[in-house]
Design a protein around this motif. Structure first.
Motif, PDB file in Angstrom:
ATOM      1  N   GLN A 134      32.648  49.531  35.755  1.00  0.00           N
ATOM      2  CA  GLN A 134      33.273  50.845  35.852  1.00  0.00           C
ATOM      3  C   GLN A 134      34.719  50.653  36.331  1.00  0.00           C
ATOM      4  O   GLN A 134      34.953  50.160  37.430  1.00  0.00           O
ATOM      5  N   VAL A 135      35.669  51.045  35.487  1.00  0.00           N
ATOM      6  CA  VAL A 135      37.086  50.855  35.778  1.00  0.00           C
ATOM      7  C   VAL A 135      37.778  52.209  35.765  1.00  0.00           C
ATOM      8  O   VAL A 135      37.637  52.973  34.798  1.00  0.00           O
ATOM      9  N   ASP A 136      38.529  52.514  36.811  1.00  0.00           N
ATOM     10  CA  ASP A 136      39.354  53.721  36.849  1.00  0.00           C
ATOM     11  C   ASP A 136      40.659  53.401  36.121  1.00  0.00           C
ATOM     12  O   ASP A 136      41.566  52.775  36.677  1.00  0.00           O
ATOM     13  N   VAL A 137      40.746  53.820  34.857  1.00  0.00           N
ATOM     14  CA  VAL A 137      41.897  53.475  34.021  1.00  0.00           C
ATOM     15  C   VAL A 137      43.171  54.100  34.572  1.00  0.00           C
ATOM     16  O   VAL A 137      44.244  53.490  34.544  1.00  0.00           O
ATOM     17  N   SER A 138      43.057  55.318  35.068  1.00  0.00           N
ATOM     18  CA  SER A 138      44.237  55.985  35.614  1.00  0.00           C
ATOM     19  C   SER A 138      44.791  55.209  36.808  1.00  0.00           C
ATOM     20  O   SER A 138      46.010  55.019  36.947  1.00  0.00           O
ATOM     21  N   LEU A 139      43.896  54.727  37.673  1.00  0.00           N
ATOM     22  CA  LEU A 139      44.328  53.949  38.840  1.00  0.00           C
ATOM     23  C   LEU A 139      44.962  52.632  38.400  1.00  0.00           C
ATOM     24  O   LEU A 139      45.995  52.205  38.940  1.00  0.00           O
ATOM     25  N   LEU A 140      44.376  51.981  37.402  1.00  0.00           N
ATOM     26  CA  LEU A 140      44.922  50.726  36.895  1.00  0.00           C
ATOM     27  C   LEU A 140      46.303  50.930  36.291  1.00  0.00           C
ATOM     28  O   LEU A 140      47.240  50.158  36.548  1.00  0.00           O
TER      29      LEU A 140
ATOM     30  N   ASP B  51      53.615  51.028  38.903  1.00  0.00           N
ATOM     31  CA  ASP B  51      54.300  50.766  40.179  1.00  0.00           C
ATOM     32  C   ASP B  51      54.876  49.353  40.196  1.00  0.00           C
ATOM     33  O   ASP B  51      56.001  49.133  40.681  1.00  0.00           O
ATOM     34  N   ASN B  52      54.109  48.378  39.680  1.00  0.00           N
ATOM     35  CA  ASN B  52      54.612  47.007  39.637  1.00  0.00           C
ATOM     36  C   ASN B  52      55.870  46.910  38.773  1.00  0.00           C
ATOM     37  O   ASN B  52      56.832  46.202  39.116  1.00  0.00           O
ATOM     38  N   ALA B  53      55.855  47.640  37.644  1.00  0.00           N
ATOM     39  CA  ALA B  53      57.028  47.614  36.768  1.00  0.00           C
ATOM     40  C   ALA B  53      58.231  48.274  37.442  1.00  0.00           C
ATOM     41  O   ALA B  53      59.370  47.801  37.314  1.00  0.00           O
ATOM     42  N   ARG B  54      57.985  49.359  38.181  1.00  0.00           N
ATOM     43  CA  ARG B  54      59.095  50.033  38.888  1.00  0.00           C
ATOM     44  C   ARG B  54      59.671  49.128  39.970  1.00  0.00           C
ATOM     45  O   ARG B  54      60.895  49.117  40.196  1.00  0.00           O
ATOM     46  N   ASN B  55      58.804  48.386  40.634  1.00  0.00           N
ATOM     47  CA  ASN B  55      59.282  47.483  41.676  1.00  0.00           C
ATOM     48  C   ASN B  55      60.193  46.394  41.116  1.00  0.00           C
ATOM     49  O   ASN B  55      61.019  45.826  41.840  1.00  0.00           O
ATOM     50  N   GLU B  56      60.055  46.107  39.832  1.00  0.00           N
ATOM     51  CA  GLU B  56      60.902  45.110  39.186  1.00  0.00           C
ATOM     52  C   GLU B  56      62.115  45.746  38.518  1.00  0.00           C
ATOM     53  O   GLU B  56      62.842  45.077  37.772  1.00  0.00           O
ATOM     54  N   GLY B  57      62.324  47.067  38.761  1.00  0.00           N
ATOM     55  CA  GLY B  57      63.526  47.730  38.264  1.00  0.00           C
ATOM     56  C   GLY B  57      63.339  48.521  36.992  1.00  0.00           C
ATOM     57  O   GLY B  57      64.322  49.080  36.474  1.00  0.00           O
TER      58      GLY B  57
ATOM     59  N   ARG C 205      44.862  42.652  31.388  1.00  0.00           N
ATOM     60  CA  ARG C 205      45.760  41.732  30.689  1.00  0.00           C
ATOM     61  C   ARG C 205      46.389  42.406  29.470  1.00  0.00           C
ATOM     62  O   ARG C 205      47.585  42.249  29.206  1.00  0.00           O
ATOM     63  N   ILE C 206      45.599  43.163  28.726  1.00  0.00           N
ATOM     64  CA  ILE C 206      46.129  43.838  27.537  1.00  0.00           C
ATOM     65  C   ILE C 206      47.186  44.860  27.932  1.00  0.00           C
ATOM     66  O   ILE C 206      48.288  44.898  27.366  1.00  0.00           O
ATOM     67  N   LEU C 207      46.858  45.719  28.895  1.00  0.00           N
ATOM     68  CA  LEU C 207      47.794  46.769  29.297  1.00  0.00           C
ATOM     69  C   LEU C 207      49.061  46.181  29.911  1.00  0.00           C
ATOM     70  O   LEU C 207      50.166  46.686  29.669  1.00  0.00           O
ATOM     71  N   ASN C 208      48.906  45.142  30.681  1.00  0.00           N
ATOM     72  CA  ASN C 208      50.073  44.517  31.292  1.00  0.00           C
ATOM     73  C   ASN C 208      50.994  43.919  30.227  1.00  0.00           C
ATOM     74  O   ASN C 208      52.224  44.015  30.316  1.00  0.00           O
TER      75      ASN C 208
ATOM     76  N   ALA D 171      34.304  49.074  30.997  1.00  0.00           N
ATOM     77  CA  ALA D 171      35.112  48.108  30.255  1.00  0.00           C
ATOM     78  C   ALA D 171      35.211  46.813  31.042  1.00  0.00           C
ATOM     79  O   ALA D 171      34.913  46.760  32.239  1.00  0.00           O
ATOM     80  N   GLY D 172      35.657  45.754  30.353  1.00  0.00           N
ATOM     81  CA  GLY D 172      35.930  44.484  31.011  1.00  0.00           C
ATOM     82  C   GLY D 172      37.237  44.585  31.781  1.00  0.00           C
ATOM     83  O   GLY D 172      38.297  44.740  31.167  1.00  0.00           O
ATOM     84  N   PRO D 173      37.222  44.520  33.099  1.00  0.00           N
ATOM     85  CA  PRO D 173      38.437  44.806  33.887  1.00  0.00           C
ATOM     86  C   PRO D 173      39.561  43.802  33.666  1.00  0.00           C
ATOM     87  O   PRO D 173      40.730  44.191  33.551  1.00  0.00           O
ATOM     88  N   MET D 174      39.243  42.512  33.589  1.00  0.00           N
ATOM     89  CA  MET D 174      40.289  41.502  33.448  1.00  0.00           C
ATOM     90  C   MET D 174      40.956  41.600  32.070  1.00  0.00           C
ATOM     91  O   MET D 174      42.183  41.520  31.953  1.00  0.00           O
TER      92      MET D 174
END
Length: 437
Positions: free
Chosen positions: A294-300, A306-312, A334-337, A327-330
C-alpha cells in the motif's frame, strides 16, 4: 503497433466465420429439403386428399336419397368429412395456407374447373371445398386437425434449432482453437515483463503440441540467455570497477601541484563511468514484478517534488487525500523520480507541474514540462537503451540514455503503462497509468 480497438480477436473472427459458413450450409440444406422432399410429399398428400374429396362428393350424388345419411355418417366417422348440398355462400379465403394452395391445384386438376378452399372459424377451423358434380353443388369439408401439420411452427423450430446448434458449434470450435493461443499470448506477455512462464503440456493436437514444444524451448533459451547475460555483465562490472578503484587511488596520489580543475574533471569522469556501469546492470538483469504494498502516491509525489525544489527546481504539485495504491514502492519511486528528473532537466528552467487523477479502475500520474519537447517520431525511440534525441539530449547535457529504458522496463514488469506525449503549446507530458485493484 496496432491499437486494440481496431483489431479483432481471433476467437470472434473464427467463431463468426464458422457460424456464417454453417448457417449458409444449413439454409441451403433446409431449402433443398423443402424443395426436393417436403414439397413433393405435400403435393402427393394434397392430390390424395383431393381425390378422396371428389370421390366422396360423386358417390354421395350417385347414392339413393335414403342411403345418403348413412354415407354421411360413415364419412364423418372414418374421414372426418362433413358434406352439404347447396349451402350458404362462404367468403373468400384469407391468410397464407401453403398446403391449401396445393389442394386448390389438385382439386382444379381433378374437377376441370377452378376450386378454392374456403375457411371458417367457429369452434374450430374448418376447410371447405365446393365441388360441382351430377348437377349439384356439393360442399365437403374437414377440420384443420385432420391435416395434423403446422408448417410455420415446423419451419420456425427448424430455424431456431439450426441457429442455436450452429452458434454453439462455432463457439466450441473457436474456443478449442483460440484457448491454447490465449495461453501462449499470456505467456509471451509474462516473458516480456521479465517473468518466466510455466512449461506448456506438449500433448493434444499435433500443431499445437509442436507449438508448445517450440515455445517451451524458446522460454528456456530466454531464461538461459538472461542468466548468462547477467553473469557476464556482473563479471564485466567487477573487472571494470577494479581499474576504476585504481584510478581513484591514482587520482588521490597525484601531487599537490596538479591542476585542481584537472583533478576534479578526472574524478567526475570516474564517477560517471561508475554510475553508467550501475545503470547498465539495472537494465540488463532480469526484472521481476516487485511485491505490491500500500503506497500513498500523493505523499510520494510530494516528497519527490520537495526534493526537486531543494535542488532549485520549480515544481508545482497539490497533495490530495485517499491516494493509496497497491504497487511496488521501489519501482514506483524509481520511475517517478526518473520522469520528474527528466522534466526538470529538459524543461528549459520553466515550472514543472505534477497532476494526479484517480478513477474507479485507474490511477494516472502526469508530469508536464514546457521545454523544447520531443519530436513525435522520436517519442517511442527514447525508451530504447542508449538512445538520445540529439537536439535536446546531447552529450553536453549529460545523461546515458538508460533512464527511460529502465523506467519502461520497470513499468512493464509491474503491469503499468508509461507514455510520453507532446503538449499542444510546447513541452512534454510524461504519463504513468497504474491499474487500481
Amino acid at each position: 503497433m496496432i491499437s486494440a480497438h481496431r483489431s479483432r480477436s481471433l476467437f470472434r473472427s473464427i467463431a463468426s466465420t464458422i457460424a456464417s459458413a454453417l448457417l449458409i450450409f444449413q439454409l441451403i440444406l433446409i431449402a433443398a429439403t423443402l424443395n426436393y422432399v417436403m414439397l413433393p410429399m405435400a403435393k402427393r398428400s394434397a392430390d390424395d386428399l383431393a381425390a378422396l374429396l371428389v370421390l366422396s362428393a360423386q358417390t354421395w350424388v350417385e347414392l339413393p336419397p335414403e342411403t345418403r345419411k348413412d354415407f354421411e355418417l360413415e364419412l364423418a366417422n372414418k374421414h372426418q368429412f362433413m358434406l352439404f348440398e347447396d349451402a350458404a355462400i362462404l367468403p373468400p379465403r384469407k391468410g397464407f395456407y401453403p398446403y391449401l394452395a396445393l389442394l386448390d391445384n389438385a382439386l382444379t386438376s381433378r374437377t376441370g374447373e377452378p376450386v378454392s378452399i374456403k375457411v371458417t372459424h367457429i369452434d374450430t377451423t374448418w376447410f371447405w371445398a365446393e365441388i360441382h358434380t351430377g348437377g349439384k353443388l356439393i360442399r365437403i369439408g374437414f377440420p384443420k386437425d385432420r391435416l395434423n401439420m403446422d408448417p410455420p411452427s415446423m419451419l420456425l423450430l427448424a430455424l431456431v434449432a439450426t441457429v442455436a446448434f450452429t452458434l454453439l458449434t462455432a463457439l466450441v470450435l473457436a474456443r478449442r482453437v483460440t484457448k491454447p493461443l490465449t495461453h501462449f499470448y499470456a505467456a509471451a506477455q509474462r516473458i516480456g515483463e521479465g517473468s518466466i512462464p510455466e512449461s506448456f503440456p506438449e500433448t493434444g493436437i499435433s500443431e499445437l503440441s509442436g507449438l508448445a514444444s517450440t515455445f517451451n524451448k524458446l522460454a528456456l533459451q530466454v531464461r538461459e540467455l538472461l542468466a548468462n547475460r547477467t553473469t557476464m555483465l556482473a563479471g564485466i562490472s567487477h573487472d571494470l570497477r577494479t581499474p576504476l578503484a585504481r584510478m581513484r587511488l591514482a587520482i588521490e596520489l597525484l601531487p599537490e601541484s596538479t591542476d585542481p580543475k584537472l583533478v576534479a574533471r578526472l574524478q567526475h569522469d570516474v564517477e560517471e563511468m561508475n554510475q553508467l556501469i550501475g545503470q547498465f546492470l539495472v537494465l540488463s538483469r532480469e526484472l521481476h514484478k516487485e511485491p505490491a504494498q500500500q503506497v500513498d502516491v500523493s505523499l510520494l509525489l510530494g516528497e519527490l517534488a520537495d526534493n526537486a525544489r531543494n535542488e532549485g527546481a520549480d515544481v508545482k504539485f497539490r497533495t490530495r487525500d485517499n491516494a493509496v495504491l497497491s504497487a511496488g514502492p521501489m519501482a514506483l519511486r524509481r520511475i517517478l523520480n526518473n520522469l520528474l528528473s527528466n522534466a526538470v532537466h529538459y524543461g528549459a528552467n520553466k515550472p514543472v507541474e505534477i497532476d494526479l487523477s484517480l478513477k474507479d479502475n485507474l490511477a494516472v500520474i502526469r508530469i508536464l514540462d514546457r521545454g523544447n519537447g520531443i519530436p513525435a517520431q522520436e517519442l517511442e525511440n527514447v525508451f530504447h537503451p542508449f538512445y538520445r534525441v540529439e537536439s535536446s539530449r546531447s552529450n553536453s547535457t549529460g545523461g546515458s540514455g538508460l533512464g527511460l529504458a529502465i523506467a519502461r522496463q520497470l513499468a512493464d514488469a509491474n503491469g503499468w503503462k508509461i507514455e510520453l506525449l507532446p503538449r499542444p503549446l510546447g513541452g512534454t507530458e510524461a504519463k504513468l497509468s497504474i491499474p487500481r485493484d
